[in-house]
Design a protein around this motif. Structure first.
Motif, PDB file in Angstrom:
ATOM      1  N   SER A  73       0.842  -1.196   0.000  1.00  0.00           N
ATOM      2  CA  SER A  73       0.000   0.000   0.000  1.00  0.00           C
ATOM      3  C   SER A  73       0.883   1.254   0.000  1.00  0.00           C
ATOM      4  O   SER A  73       2.084   1.177   0.278  1.00  0.00           O
ATOM      5  CB  SER A  73      -0.871   0.012   1.250  1.00  0.00           C
ATOM      6  N   ALA A  74       0.242   2.392  -0.289  1.00  0.00           N
ATOM      7  CA  ALA A  74       0.982   3.661  -0.243  1.00  0.00           C
ATOM      8  C   ALA A  74       1.560   3.875   1.154  1.00  0.00           C
ATOM      9  O   ALA A  74       2.675   4.388   1.307  1.00  0.00           O
ATOM     10  CB  ALA A  74       0.065   4.812  -0.642  1.00  0.00           C
ATOM     11  N   GLN A 122       2.487   1.533   3.320  1.00  0.00           N
ATOM     12  CA  GLN A 122       3.653   0.663   3.521  1.00  0.00           C
ATOM     13  C   GLN A 122       4.880   1.220   2.785  1.00  0.00           C
ATOM     14  O   GLN A 122       6.000   1.164   3.292  1.00  0.00           O
ATOM     15  CB  GLN A 122       3.341  -0.753   3.031  1.00  0.00           C
ATOM     16  N   LYS A 123       4.644   1.759   1.594  1.00  0.00           N
ATOM     17  CA  LYS A 123       5.772   2.361   0.863  1.00  0.00           C
ATOM     18  C   LYS A 123       6.327   3.554   1.640  1.00  0.00           C
ATOM     19  O   LYS A 123       7.539   3.767   1.698  1.00  0.00           O
ATOM     20  CB  LYS A 123       5.317   2.786  -0.529  1.00  0.00           C
ATOM     21  N   ALA A 124       5.428   4.338   2.226  1.00  0.00           N
ATOM     22  CA  ALA A 124       5.890   5.482   3.018  1.00  0.00           C
ATOM     23  C   ALA A 124       6.739   5.011   4.193  1.00  0.00           C
ATOM     24  O   ALA A 124       7.733   5.649   4.564  1.00  0.00           O
ATOM     25  CB  ALA A 124       4.696   6.299   3.505  1.00  0.00           C
ATOM     26  N   GLN A 125       6.369   3.870   4.775  1.00  0.00           N
ATOM     27  CA  GLN A 125       7.173   3.317   5.871  1.00  0.00           C
ATOM     28  C   GLN A 125       8.558   2.881   5.395  1.00  0.00           C
ATOM     29  O   GLN A 125       9.563   3.055   6.086  1.00  0.00           O
ATOM     30  CB  GLN A 125       6.467   2.124   6.509  1.00  0.00           C
TER      31      GLN A 125
END
Lengths: 73, 73, 73, 73, 73, 73
Positions: free
Chosen positions: D20-21, D23-26
């Motif tokens: 997800s967006a 998770q990518k941010a993490q």
């Protein structure tokens, strides 16, 4: 089975000539753990490749890194 | 017009310091032939770039390669 | 533990829209076997990543691929 | 000024269609923080690029990922 | 915030051992300016990384570069 | 025989959905000409591959691009 490529300029580290083997090991452990924690990726099939790039081969702001830094001061 | 990048650890080869020029030539010939055979790609516009990566710069299982191997034994 | 990246233009294949899953499987098997045969690399830790690149995103001779081909005729 | 490229298979995530967006941010936050903590790199000039790779485009053990998993069972 | 990677063979330049620092600076300035002119990209967040590739590590036409050139004559 | 990879965020262009084919052609022509002018590289064997990266897949400053921009205002 992630593949991670980390490129950093060849500088710094304990002798000023780039990251030490120990620092690289910390990067490998850290990013592998991150992929496990966030996405559940298996460390056994996580590859990490680190590239040290000579300063004259890295550009930002239209200038080689060192000229860019000199100009920024 | 394929582009192929092959990354291997810098080890092995006839002197233990990485693939020989002859082994690299075999990789270049082999992968170029493969792309021709499977996809009909023209060897004249097939590029192959080989990178040898120092052992301390390659991680697997959250560890640099050599520590990973030592631990696996 | 090699890492191989194969970039090809998105075209050809059984439907003209790029390599089929079967053709990609042949590339994966072929290059993994090549690295085993030439350098003794273990297939279990050989990664292959294939990228299909849209024609307008690939240039040769200073032109996008299709214009280059049109001009070559 | 590091550059990090993370390649993962397009699967998993909240809908099974990839990270997800969030998770990518993490991942972006985590690897940027890691480079700051280990090497003192400035987050302002740390780039992270994430690639999601379709399953049929990723090979391991000489097989596309899904066949490799099926065989491993 | 573009990222550009330029790979060239390690040859030529003022001493025949690869591009000079000044030539690399011209590449960095030129491609950064191009991205600004064509796409309006901000030079401050444009990275350029140049890789010099040893001749034996670059293949074309199924041969290492130097053999390919010798054969072409 | 250079290989150039240009990664840009998928945005802008005439429709706001990324660079147009014409803009990409300008990038290809420009960088190929640059390599010819600075290093004497032959355009016939210069490859350029452009990748458009979705905004959520690009991080800077520890944040996805759009959050980074929102925060910068």
């Amino acid at each position: 089975m992630p593949y991670v490529n980390i490129k950093v300029t060849r500088e710094g580290g304990p002798e000023g000539t780039g990251p030490s083997a120990d620092q690289k090991a910390q990067l490998i452990a850290g990013v592998t753990g991150l992929l496990h924690d966030v996405l559940g990726k298996n460390p056994a099939t996580t590859f990490v490749v680190i590239d040290e790039v000579p300063l004259e081969d890295w550009g930002i702001g239209g200038l080689p890194v060192q000229e860019h830094r000199a100009q920024a001061q």
